[in-house]
Design a protein around this motif. Structure first.
Motif, PDB file in Angstrom:
ATOM      1  N   MET B  94       0.834  -1.320  -0.026  1.00 48.93           N
ATOM      2  CA  MET B  94      -0.022   0.051   0.280  1.00 48.93           C
ATOM      3  C   MET B  94       0.872   1.208   0.051  1.00 48.93           C
ATOM      4  SD  MET B  94      -1.123   2.531   1.861  1.00 48.93           S
ATOM      5  CE  MET B  94      -1.341   2.515   3.702  1.00 48.93           C
ATOM      6  N   ALA B  95       1.928   1.031   0.821  1.00 48.34           N
ATOM      7  CA  ALA B  95       2.834   2.516   0.941  1.00 48.34           C
ATOM      8  C   ALA B  95       3.435   2.742  -0.391  1.00 48.34           C
ATOM      9  CB  ALA B  95       3.804   2.184   2.190  1.00 48.34           C
ATOM     10  N   LEU B  96       3.944   1.589  -1.038  1.00 41.55           N
ATOM     11  CA  LEU B  96       4.455   1.825  -2.402  1.00 41.55           C
ATOM     12  C   LEU B  96       3.491   2.302  -3.365  1.00 41.55           C
ATOM     13  CD1 LEU B  96       6.554  -1.492  -2.679  1.00 41.55           C
ATOM     14  CD2 LEU B  96       7.230   0.450  -2.523  1.00 41.55           C
ATOM     15  N   ASP B  97       2.329   1.666  -3.412  1.00 39.81           N
ATOM     16  CA  ASP B  97       1.241   2.336  -4.409  1.00 39.81           C
ATOM     17  C   ASP B  97       0.902   3.637  -4.215  1.00 39.81           C
ATOM     18  OD1 ASP B  97       1.175  -0.309  -5.369  1.00 39.81           O
ATOM     19  OD2 ASP B  97      -0.731  -0.692  -4.160  1.00 39.81           O
ATOM     20  N   ILE B  98       0.884   4.064  -2.723  1.00 38.08           N
ATOM     21  CA  ILE B  98       0.712   5.477  -2.696  1.00 38.08           C
ATOM     22  C   ILE B  98       1.818   6.338  -3.180  1.00 38.08           C
ATOM     23  CG2 ILE B  98       0.604   7.362  -0.838  1.00 38.08           C
ATOM     24  CD1 ILE B  98      -2.071   5.697  -0.731  1.00 38.08           C
ATOM     25  N   GLN B  99       3.044   5.928  -3.006  1.00 37.36           N
ATOM     26  CA  GLN B  99       4.059   6.734  -3.654  1.00 37.36           C
ATOM     27  C   GLN B  99       4.436   6.557  -5.051  1.00 37.36           C
ATOM     28  OE1 GLN B  99       4.918   9.270  -1.179  1.00 37.36           O
ATOM     29  NE2 GLN B  99       6.755   8.837  -2.067  1.00 37.36           N
ATOM     30  N   GLU B 100       3.440   5.600  -5.466  1.00 41.17           N
ATOM     31  CA  GLU B 100       3.817   5.342  -7.078  1.00 41.17           C
ATOM     32  C   GLU B 100       5.262   4.700  -7.254  1.00 41.17           C
ATOM     33  OE1 GLU B 100       2.560   8.226  -9.794  1.00 41.17           O
ATOM     34  OE2 GLU B 100       0.363   8.127  -8.885  1.00 41.17           O
ATOM     35  N   TRP B 101       5.652   4.114  -6.275  1.00 41.69           N
ATOM     36  CA  TRP B 101       7.077   3.262  -6.366  1.00 41.69           C
ATOM     37  C   TRP B 101       7.018   1.781  -6.468  1.00 41.69           C
ATOM     38  CZ3 TRP B 101      10.030   5.399  -1.432  1.00 41.69           C
ATOM     39  CH2 TRP B 101      10.377   6.966  -1.622  1.00 41.69           C
ATOM     40  N   THR B 102       8.065   1.254  -6.793  1.00 42.02           N
ATOM     41  CA  THR B 102       8.265  -0.334  -6.967  1.00 42.02           C
ATOM     42  C   THR B 102       9.338  -0.483  -6.119  1.00 42.02           C
ATOM     43  OG1 THR B 102       9.788  -0.377  -8.675  1.00 42.02           O
ATOM     44  CG2 THR B 102       7.307  -0.360  -9.103  1.00 42.02           C
ATOM     45  N   LEU B 103       9.690  -1.824  -5.767  1.00 43.64           N
ATOM     46  CA  LEU B 103      10.710  -2.116  -5.133  1.00 43.64           C
ATOM     47  C   LEU B 103      12.226  -1.392  -5.662  1.00 43.64           C
ATOM     48  CD1 LEU B 103      10.399  -5.795  -4.085  1.00 43.64           C
ATOM     49  CD2 LEU B 103      10.070  -3.993  -2.751  1.00 43.64           C
ATOM     50  N   ALA B 104      12.119  -1.308  -6.787  1.00 47.26           N
ATOM     51  CA  ALA B 104      13.333  -0.679  -7.380  1.00 47.26           C
ATOM     52  C   ALA B 104      13.725   0.801  -7.026  1.00 47.26           C
ATOM     53  CB  ALA B 104      13.126  -0.482  -9.140  1.00 47.26           C
ATOM     54  N   ASP B 105      12.621   1.502  -6.365  1.00 46.72           N
ATOM     55  CA  ASP B 105      12.864   2.604  -5.746  1.00 46.72           C
ATOM     56  C   ASP B 105      13.604   2.788  -4.452  1.00 46.72           C
ATOM     57  OD1 ASP B 105      11.494   4.574  -8.001  1.00 46.72           O
ATOM     58  OD2 ASP B 105       9.694   3.226  -7.493  1.00 46.72           O
ATOM     59  N   LEU B 106      13.701   1.527  -3.783  1.00 44.19           N
ATOM     60  CA  LEU B 106      14.125   1.259  -2.602  1.00 44.19           C
ATOM     61  C   LEU B 106      15.684   1.139  -2.650  1.00 44.19           C
ATOM     62  CD1 LEU B 106      11.007  -0.337  -0.845  1.00 44.19           C
ATOM     63  CD2 LEU B 106      11.579   2.052  -1.123  1.00 44.19           C
TER      64      LEU B 106
END
Lengths: 75, 132
Positions: B94-106
């Motif tokens: 959910m936090a990734l979706d809110i940020q429009e991130w994927t694991l690649a952004d971490l």
């Protein structure tokens, strides 16, 4: 039996413990590590971890501003 | 008797809480205690790829002192916990979706997967749960 010295002085908790564990992976059963730590929590934390996982404690001595803690790898 | 697994939810981006999560997760994992860390809410921002320490770690009365005195880097503690023990780190989907991130952004080398709260809570029934 060989002894490896790890100088973890200046490292804050849980740095000395993690340095010790990394060091234990590199030595053979029966070998000894002497770790130097200026973190006063290490004096209790390291023996607690050693008892939990099944290694053997050696002597702990207070030096000038740090502690020398000896551990023998047992497994 | 084997120790009960430890489950930690990190929701706060505050440096002190991130540091404590790193300390607890790494020590538990290297103490033969399987540990899962679930990173959710604004805590996910701390794990953004490529930040320097000053940009990454903020908040809490101890933050500036920990940076000044060279306390162990919280993310490095987690890497050591993974390398030396049984530590699984999950990014809240959910936090990734809110940020429009994927694991690649971490940050690399930390997260095992993106996952949901329901699965984590179900797993946590087998152990102790701490929320930071």
């Amino acid at each position: 039996m060989s002894t490896t010295t790890i100088d973890a002085r200046g490292s804050y908790c849980p740095g000395p413990l993690l340095e010790l564990i990394a060091g234990l992976k590199l030595i053979s059963i029966g070998d000894e590590i002497e770790i130097w730590s200026s973190d006063q929590g290490s004096v209790k934390d390291i023996p607690e971890w050693i008892a939990k996982v099944g290694h053997q404690m050696g002597e702990t001595t207070e030096q000038d501003g740090y502690w020398s803690i000896r551990i023998i790898k047992s497994k | 008797m084997a120790a009960a697994p430890l489950f930690i939810v990190l929701a706060s981006p505050e440096h002190e809480k991130v540091q404590l999560a790193g300390m607890m997760a790494s020590v538990a994992a290297v103490s033969e205690r399987p540990t899962q860390l679930f990173v959710s809410m604004a805590a996910i921002l701390v794990f953004a790829k490529g930040l320097n320490a000053e940009a990454r770690y903020r908040g809490g009365a101890f933050s500036a002192e920990m940076l000044k005195k060279g306390a162990p880097d919280a993310l490095e503690l987690l890497r050591q916990g993974k390398m030396l023990g049984d530590l699984t780190i999950i990014a809240c989907s959910m936090a990734l979706d809110i940020q429009e991130w994927t694991l690649a952004d971490l940050e690399d080398g930390l997260f095992d997967e993106a996952g949901g709260l329901t699965k984590f809570m179900s797993d946590a029934e087998a152990g102790e749960l701490i929320v930071l």
